[in-house]
Design a protein around this motif. Structure first.
Motif, short mmCIF file in Angstrom:
data_model
loop_
_atom_site.label_atom_id
_atom_site.label_comp_id
_atom_site.label_asym_id
_atom_site.label_seq_id
_atom_site.Cartn_x
_atom_site.Cartn_y
_atom_site.Cartn_z
N VAL A 227 57.21 39.56 34.56
CA VAL A 227 55.82 39.25 34.85
C VAL A 227 54.97 40.30 34.15
O VAL A 227 55.23 41.50 34.26
N VAL A 228 53.96 39.84 33.42
CA VAL A 228 53.07 40.74 32.69
C VAL A 228 51.64 40.50 33.14
O VAL A 228 51.16 39.36 33.11
N ALA A 229 50.97 41.57 33.58
CA ALA A 229 49.56 41.49 33.97
C ALA A 229 48.75 42.27 32.94
O ALA A 229 48.88 43.50 32.85
N THR A 230 47.94 41.57 32.17
CA THR A 230 47.10 42.25 31.18
C THR A 230 45.84 42.79 31.88
O THR A 230 45.33 42.18 32.81
N TRP B 262 44.03 34.13 37.57
CA TRP B 262 44.46 33.68 38.90
C TRP B 262 44.12 34.75 39.94
O TRP B 262 44.25 35.94 39.70
N ASP B 263 43.70 34.27 41.11
CA ASP B 263 43.36 35.20 42.19
C ASP B 263 44.55 35.50 43.09
O ASP B 263 44.42 36.21 44.10
N GLY B 264 45.70 34.95 42.76
CA GLY B 264 46.90 35.18 43.56
C GLY B 264 47.05 34.24 44.72
O GLY B 264 48.06 34.28 45.43
N ALA B 265 46.07 33.35 44.93
CA ALA B 265 46.09 32.46 46.09
C ALA B 265 45.91 30.99 45.75
O ALA B 265 46.42 30.12 46.46
N ASN B 266 45.17 30.68 44.68
CA ASN B 266 44.90 29.28 44.34
C ASN B 266 46.21 28.51 44.18
O ASN B 266 47.03 28.84 43.32
N PRO B 267 46.44 27.47 45.01
CA PRO B 267 47.73 26.77 44.98
C PRO B 267 48.01 26.03 43.68
O PRO B 267 49.17 25.77 43.35
N ILE C 155 55.52 37.00 42.82
CA ILE C 155 55.96 35.96 41.88
C ILE C 155 57.46 36.06 41.64
O ILE C 155 58.18 35.05 41.66
N THR C 156 57.97 37.27 41.44
CA THR C 156 59.41 37.41 41.19
C THR C 156 60.23 37.15 42.45
O THR C 156 61.36 36.65 42.37
N ALA C 157 59.67 37.48 43.62
CA ALA C 157 60.40 37.29 44.87
C ALA C 157 60.54 35.81 45.21
O ALA C 157 61.58 35.38 45.72
N SER D 76 44.82 40.72 35.28
CA SER D 76 44.64 41.45 36.54
C SER D 76 43.19 41.39 37.02
O SER D 76 42.88 41.92 38.10
N ALA D 77 42.32 40.72 36.28
CA ALA D 77 40.87 40.78 36.54
C ALA D 77 40.50 40.34 37.96
O ALA D 77 39.61 40.93 38.58
N ALA D 78 41.15 39.30 38.49
CA ALA D 78 40.77 38.76 39.79
C ALA D 78 41.74 39.16 40.90
O ALA D 78 41.67 38.63 42.00
N LEU D 79 42.62 40.11 40.63
CA LEU D 79 43.64 40.49 41.60
C LEU D 79 43.27 41.78 42.32
O LEU D 79 43.01 42.80 41.68
N ALA D 80 43.26 41.73 43.63
CA ALA D 80 42.97 42.93 44.42
C ALA D 80 44.12 43.93 44.32
O ALA D 80 43.91 45.15 44.29
N ASP D 81 45.35 43.42 44.24
CA ASP D 81 46.54 44.27 44.15
C ASP D 81 47.50 43.63 43.15
O ASP D 81 48.38 42.86 43.53
N PRO D 82 47.34 43.91 41.85
CA PRO D 82 48.17 43.26 40.83
C PRO D 82 49.67 43.43 41.07
O PRO D 82 50.43 42.46 40.91
N GLU D 83 50.11 44.63 41.45
CA GLU D 83 51.55 44.83 41.64
C GLU D 83 52.09 43.94 42.75
O GLU D 83 53.18 43.36 42.62
N ARG D 84 51.36 43.82 43.84
CA ARG D 84 51.82 42.97 44.94
C ARG D 84 51.96 41.52 44.48
O ARG D 84 52.95 40.84 44.80
N THR D 85 50.98 41.03 43.71
CA THR D 85 51.05 39.65 43.22
C THR D 85 52.22 39.48 42.26
O THR D 85 52.95 38.48 42.31
N MET D 86 52.43 40.45 41.39
CA MET D 86 53.54 40.37 40.44
C MET D 86 54.88 40.35 41.16
O MET D 86 55.76 39.55 40.83
#
Length: 308
Positions: free
Chosen positions: A210-213, A167-172, A201-203, A188-198
């Protein structure tokens, strides 16, 4: 209802055709001679998770739409041979299929046949409700029928996990899965900022975990607001293929959580299972067993993870 299943896996049943290529990306050429050959076998994301959980001794049940075709027969045979219960519903477009190009270093490029899915594909709600009510946990693959089943699963009161893959963090399309699951896996492959996306998700969603491999860099775990890092585990055999490593990680992690392990310890279970998967040729659908997993976790358990 009596819980007769540890994990209900929804979706992700299908068939892959494996093509070993000399390099990735593959340069244009009129033709290539492929060795060790081209092979078709059952096994996509849901199949791999189901096999992984089953090999770890968890009572596993798989639900998906399967076609009345050759690929469907391969899926049925896989579950029958492994002793994994499969509840199937008719797939009008046919059984899901893909072509995996596998490079010499084990990396892969997957080409999915999008014509096999229909926007109207749906699971039978009473069946989903009955299977979920008999399960401790449900793992939901992001294939077409599963999104519509999420409200039914929530109503049944079963805990949920999902894997958003790259996931790129944006695809609806992925958001309904990300925001309704209790445990979220993603790459985490397509994420510019994995921590922000993670943290997003929790927020915004239900997830506490949340686990990002991150492949050879290990995995990142966000739990109760704290981000920790689990290093990758060195496989006990040569790395031949990364196909199914993320599914194996999810299986190992869920096994740990259902044993009552802390999420950090469960992440180590996942790392060991994922490393094992990288040693399995893409033409096979094998997973680490319970005794081997526990022995390897004990061997590398200290320290299990570190704060980021």
């Amino acid at each position: 209802m009596e819980q007769r299943t540890d994990v209900l896996v929804l979706g992700g049943a299908g068939v892959d055709t494996i093509v070993h290529v000399p390099e990735l990306p593959l340069p244009y050429a009129d033709s290539y001679m492929i060795r060790p050959g081209i092979e078709t076998r059952a096994g996509q994301s849901g199949d791999f998770v189901a096999v992984g959980l089953h090999c770890l001794g968890l009572r596993t049940h798989h639900l998906d739409m399967v076609g009345d075709d050759h690929e469907g027969e391969l899926v049925r045979a896989l579950h029958r041979d492994r002793g994994i219960p499969l509840t199937e519903m008719p797939a009008p477009g046919g059984t899901k299929r893909a072509v995996n190009l596998v490079g010499p270093d084990g990396r892969r490029l997957s080409l999915y046949d999008a014509d096999r899915a229909r926007d109207s594909d749906r699971f039978d709600e009473p069946t989903v409700r009955a299977l979920a009510s008999a399960a401790r946990h449900a793992h939901v693959v992001i294939t077409q029928p599963c999104g519509a089943a999420l409200p039914v699963l929530r109503e049944a009161g079963v805990s949920l996990s999902t894997d958003l893959h790259d996931w790129d963090g944006a695809n609806p399309y992925h958001e309904s899965f990300a925001l309704q699951a209790d445990i979220v896996f993603l790459s985490s492959a397509a994420l510019a900022d994995p921590e922000r996306t993670m943290r997003d998700i929790t927020a915004r969603g239900r997830a506490r975990i949340v686990v990002a491999t991150a492949g050879a860099e290990g995995a990142y775990l966000l739990y109760d607001g704290e981000l920790t890092h689990t290093p990758a585990v060195t496989p006990h055999a040569p790395v031949v293929d990364s196909n199914g490593a993320g599914d194996a990680f999810a299986s190992g992690f869920l096994f740990g959580r259902l044993r009552g392990e802390h999420p950090r310890r469960a992440a180590l279970y996942g790392a060991v299972a994922g490393a094992y998967a990288c040693t399995v040729p893409s033409t096979r659908t094998d997973a680490i067993g319970r005794e081997d997993l526990l022995a390897q976790v004990a061997q590398v358990a200290s320290p299990a993870s570190e704060a980021v």
